[in-house]
Design a protein around this motif. Structure first.
Motif, PDB file in Angstrom:
ATOM      1  N   VAL A  13      31.922  34.956  42.631  1.00  0.00           N
ATOM      2  CA  VAL A  13      32.358  35.173  41.254  1.00  0.00           C
ATOM      3  C   VAL A  13      33.867  35.003  41.125  1.00  0.00           C
ATOM      4  O   VAL A  13      34.622  35.276  42.048  1.00  0.00           O
ATOM      5  CB  VAL A  13      31.943  36.570  40.735  1.00  0.00           C
ATOM      6  N   ASP A  15      36.675  35.501  37.699  1.00  0.00           N
ATOM      7  CA  ASP A  15      36.800  35.735  36.262  1.00  0.00           C
ATOM      8  C   ASP A  15      37.896  34.867  35.656  1.00  0.00           C
ATOM      9  O   ASP A  15      38.550  34.085  36.349  1.00  0.00           O
ATOM     10  CB  ASP A  15      37.009  37.220  35.955  1.00  0.00           C
ATOM     11  N   GLU A  16      38.110  35.017  34.372  1.00  0.00           N
ATOM     12  CA  GLU A  16      39.079  34.190  33.648  1.00  0.00           C
ATOM     13  C   GLU A  16      40.522  34.436  34.079  1.00  0.00           C
ATOM     14  O   GLU A  16      41.403  33.637  33.784  1.00  0.00           O
ATOM     15  CB  GLU A  16      38.940  34.425  32.149  1.00  0.00           C
ATOM     16  N   ASP A  36      27.154  38.658  35.808  1.00  0.00           N
ATOM     17  CA  ASP A  36      27.645  37.698  34.816  1.00  0.00           C
ATOM     18  C   ASP A  36      28.329  38.399  33.645  1.00  0.00           C
ATOM     19  O   ASP A  36      29.375  37.964  33.180  1.00  0.00           O
ATOM     20  CB  ASP A  36      26.513  36.826  34.277  1.00  0.00           C
ATOM     21  N   TRP A  39      31.769  39.855  35.081  1.00  0.00           N
ATOM     22  CA  TRP A  39      32.720  38.892  35.633  1.00  0.00           C
ATOM     23  C   TRP A  39      32.938  37.689  34.733  1.00  0.00           C
ATOM     24  O   TRP A  39      34.069  37.301  34.490  1.00  0.00           O
ATOM     25  CB  TRP A  39      32.248  38.425  37.008  1.00  0.00           C
ATOM     26  N   ARG A  40      31.882  37.053  34.279  1.00  0.00           N
ATOM     27  CA  ARG A  40      32.044  35.784  33.559  1.00  0.00           C
ATOM     28  C   ARG A  40      32.185  35.959  32.051  1.00  0.00           C
ATOM     29  O   ARG A  40      32.877  35.206  31.403  1.00  0.00           O
ATOM     30  CB  ARG A  40      30.888  34.864  33.892  1.00  0.00           C
TER      31      ARG A  40
END
Length: 74
Positions: A13, A15-16, A36, A39-40
């Protein structure tokens, strides 16, 4: 949510903000959905600066996706 599960239930994973980790997920589960979301999708709208060098108590941590994010963020 999108699944990124690799071998042996490991999910890579990022993230942004560039926070990264490898999280173990139970096979035949919906763990990847929670991962998801944290993290996403950043459902908590967190930035690493909010937790860096602080103590975080994750009450009701479920599978620990947010706890892992906090640890990885510093």
């Amino acid at each position: 949510a999108m699944s990124y599960r690799g071998l042996f239930g490991q999910i890579e994973v990022k993230d942004e903000h560039g926070v990264t980790a490898t999280i173990g997920a139970r096979k035949s589960s919906d763990d990847d959905v929670a991962i998801d979301e944290v993290w996403r999708e950043n459902v908590y709208r967190m930035h690493p600066d909010y937790v860096r060098d602080r103590v975080v108590l994750d009450i009701g941590a479920n599978i620990g996706a947010f706890s892992v994010w906090c640890a990885a963020a510093g």
